[in-house]
Design an enzyme around this catalytic site. Structure first.
Site, PDB file in Angstrom:
ATOM      1  NE  ARG A 379      -3.773  -2.178   2.610  1.00 39.20           N
ATOM      2  CZ  ARG A 379      -4.451  -2.696   2.017  1.00 39.20           C
ATOM      3  NH1 ARG A 379      -5.191  -2.042   0.839  1.00 39.20           N
ATOM      4  NH2 ARG A 379      -5.245  -3.674   2.227  1.00 39.20           N
ATOM      5  CG  HIS A 439       0.845  -8.898   3.713  1.00 39.94           C
ATOM      6  ND1 HIS A 439       1.055  -8.942   5.235  1.00 39.94           N
ATOM      7  CD2 HIS A 439       0.061  -7.906   3.557  1.00 39.94           C
ATOM      8  CE1 HIS A 439       0.165  -8.124   5.881  1.00 39.94           C
ATOM      9  NE2 HIS A 439      -0.065  -7.325   4.771  1.00 39.94           N
ATOM     10  NE  ARG A 568      -5.944  -3.119  14.399  1.00 38.79           N
ATOM     11  CZ  ARG A 568      -5.169  -3.382  13.647  1.00 38.79           C
ATOM     12  NH1 ARG A 568      -4.013  -3.024  13.071  1.00 38.79           N
ATOM     13  NH2 ARG A 568      -5.959  -4.167  12.564  1.00 38.79           N
TER      14      ARG A 568
END
Length: 697
Positions: A379, A439, A568
């Protein structure tokens, strides 16, 4: 107590919804600055949109096949899960509307007043009308629906006003009703700031500016009443990749992204005050059926726009920014490669400056001795300094090889655009491996020193993205460890020739080795516990949902291994259950920054092994992606990572417990225990280290 499959694991979708409920808790928390509460409300809404576009859409697809999907979903049927999710979301939406109402009341106390079209004062009329004529009207798409042969395609990223026009008629005529739809423009800020008066700041939503001017929009119609209510549709965002071998991957992804706009509807949200006949008309025309999630909402949808709520200069209603700290021994002025040549460094953004990554690439782009730069991109920022640095390197005669992931969800169009730009500049692109997303977050630079090849590299837990680098917590290793970087180069070789599976001496690489290596590391802790030696694990990540890993952690717990988990988001493991997980504790920290780092610490008989990783403990990360987990050899960096994990663990303000009840209970401070806010204390940890160094000198 039973430990059947249903009991051993928490459904990942429900666990994710519990995470989003934690985000909503931040919006509800009166200790959070007011404008930040609105931002969290926007994040909650945006998260929910993405959840429906991806996860809910996948479950819905499964439910429509007639298969129960229980093996995939951990014991619950897809049909039941669709119902459960809808019920949870309706409750969360209701909570969010109550929270928004409370925030608006608190804003009024601060002389920030959000008005609707019925509250526009006479001295505001001219501004609103002029703003509509000059700015809004040219952008409006308004469609009269009654006589259309085909209902228009509604976009899943847009909000719409449904319009009902009741036409005038004489006594002999049947009352005629016309329906229309107005797309709310996305390129105009949703929150319109009106001129202030009497020390009060007034705002109005764009929706209400349009409502106020309905008579202007529909002045050619002879109607006796007009009404407007908001609707929003969410579509299945799964990419269906064309198998045509004659097309490039770039073409296939681009086509699939375009096709996403006509994906099946999976959620329909409507203003619960809408007239029944209007709702029935739109549901019928849009082909919404019982398998889709139909959710009553408030007057306004797309509350994700609150993420960009104007601050109006009220910085007292925002978190006070902390300037990123420098890294001891690293300078943004001198040569970063020369420093890395001597020792490893760790950058923990945003507590420390992300600019070191940009500096690394810019220096490599200019250095005459650098021959090659290889990097993975997942990204990227909107105006990416990473891309400009790589283009700069090509213009300086370097060979630049970029593995760009075209299937980074919802960033596909942006990555396609960057790929085309890089191709034009002469950068060599690799578009990944069939069936595997890339990734990993790695970069390696080849440099010739005294006639020999020397490598420099960076390995990170987060994206090479300077925008998210300001709000995501991630750790990045800067190293010239030649054996590690030889392994990094092998990963790039795998991208190029992916039928050849490499062996790595230092890195742990998915999809071939991560699961088996994690099992071995856990088994070693189990063995040490059996032998009466110290045994513990401290694991920090975004999500834990892989059943194989969870079972291993349960085994370790039963053998007496103490396990601390900072997770998280999704946590499918149930902690604290006798004879299953009584030695496991799990917390989630949700605060101003998004917790994103993956750090794995294994006791190893009090000789800790520490790793940083791009991978969560999810099946997709272990089996379906190229991920890189890197050992930390520098003792000072090991110490930093262990100590910052412990700082996070001590948090007693923003830490919630994971539990089977999914109730997000906060860790309660003990009597007389001082407030310890983990993210603030992590910043203070690095600040204090710098102050100690300054004092020594």
């Amino acid at each position: 107590m039973s430990t059947d499959k249903n009991y051993k694991y928490i459904d990942r979708e429900k666990s994710w919804l519990a995470f989003n409920a934690r985000v909503l808790q931040e919006a509800a928390d009166k200790a959070v600055p007011l404008l930040e509460r609105l931002r969290f409300l926007g994040i909650f809404s945006n998260n929910l949109d993405e959840f429906f576009r991806v996860r809910f859409a996948a479950i819905r697809r499964l439910s429509l096949t007639g298969e129960t999907g229980e093996k995939i979903l951990g014991g619950i049927s897809a049909q039941q899960l669709v119902k459960d999710i809808t019920e949870i979301v309706i409750n969360l939406q209701a909570d969010s509307m109550i929270i928004l109402s409370d925030i608006e009341k608190e804003l009024e106390k601060e002389n920030i007043i959000i008005i609707n079209e019925n509250q526009i004062a006479p001295d505001q009329e001219n501004f609103v009308k002029d703003f509509f004529i000059q700015t809004v009207s040219p952008e409006l798409v308004t469609i009269i629906l009654n006589d259309l042969a085909e209902f228009p395609l509604l976009k899943d990223t847009s909000g719409y006003l449904t319009i009902k026009l009741v036409m005038k008629s004489n006594q002999k005529q049947k009352t005629e009703v016309r329906y229309a739809i107005i797309e709310i423009p996305k390129n105009i800020n949703r929150v319109v700031v009106l001129p202030s008066k009497e020390n009060k700041q007034y705002l109005i939503l764009l929706d209400d500016v349009i409502r106020y001017n309905l008579s202007s929009i529909f002045n050619i119609f002879d109607y006796k009443s007009i009404s407007a209510h908001m609707i929003k549709i969410t579509r299945d965002a799964q990419l269906d990749i064309d198998s045509d071998m004659s097309k490039s991957m770039l073409e296939k992804i681009a086509t699939s992204v375009k096709d996403r706009r006509i994906g099946e509807p999976v959620r329909f949200v409507y203003d619960q005050d809408i007239e029944k006949d209007t709702l029935k008309f739109f549901i019928s025309k849009m082909g919404i059926d019982a398998s889709d999630s139909i959710i009553p909402g408030g007057r306004y949808h797309n509350r994700r726009d609150y993420m960009n709520f104007p601050n109006m200069g009220r910085f007292d209603l925002l978190y006070q920014p902390k300037n990123p700290l420098p890294v001891e021994g690293l300078s943004l002025d001198g040569s970063i490669l020369n420093k890395i040549a001597k020792k490893d460094y760790l950058v923990y953004a945003p507590y420390q400056s992300f600019s070191y990554i940009i500096k690394f690439l810019r220096e490599a782009a200019l250095d005459p001795n650098v021959t090659t730069i290889k990097i993975t991109l997942y990204r990227l920022a909107k105006n990416s300094q990473i891309i400009s640095s790589l283009i700069n390197a090509v213009k300086n005669g370097k060979k630049v090889i970029v593995q760009i992931e075209l299937q980074a969800r919802f960033d596909e169009a942006s990555n396609i655009s960057y790929a085309e730009q890089m191709q034009q500049e002469g950068i060599e692109l690799i578009f990944g491996i069939k069936g595997l997303k890339v990734h990993s977050k790695i970069c390696v630079v080849d440099r010739i020193e005294e006639g020999k090849l020397k490598r420099y590299g960076i390995i990170s837990t987060g994206n090479f993205n300077e925008s998210t680098g300001k709000i995501y917590t991630d750790v990045t290793l800067f190293t010239s460890h030649q054996q590690i970087l030889k392994d990094v180069s092998k990963v790039f070789d795998f991208f190029d020739v992916n039928y050849r599976i490499h062996r790595y001496k230092h890195l742990i690489v998915s999809p071939h080795y991560t699961r088996s290596k994690l099992y071995k590391l856990i088994d070693r802790e189990i063995h040490n516990a059996k032998m009466g030696r110290p045994a513990f694990m401290k694991l920090k990540m975004n999500s834990l949902s892989d059943y194989g890993i969870i079972d291993k952690l349960y085994d370790a717990s039963n053998m007496g291994v103490k396990i601390k988990l900072q997770i998280r988001g999704i946590c499918s493991l149930i902690p604290g259950v006798k004879d299953m997980s009584e030695n496991i504790e799990a917390i989630s920290i949700v605060d101003n920054f998004l917790e994103h780092a993956r750090v794995f610490i294994f006791c190893n008989d009090n000789n800790p092994e520490v790793f940083i990783s791009s991978a969560d403990f999810m099946t997709r990360n272990l089996n379906g992606r190229v991920e890189v987990t890197c050992p930390i050899y520098d003792e000072d960096i090991k110490k930093q990572l262990i100590e910052t994990f412990d700082v996070g663990w001590k948090g007693n303000v923003k830490a919630r417990f994971h539990s089977e009840k999914l109730d997000n209970k906060y860790r309660i401070r003990k009597e007389n225990e001082p407030i310890f806010r983990a993210q603030n204390e992590t910043y203070n940890y690095y600040r204090d280290k710098l102050e100690v160094i300054i004092d020594k000198h």
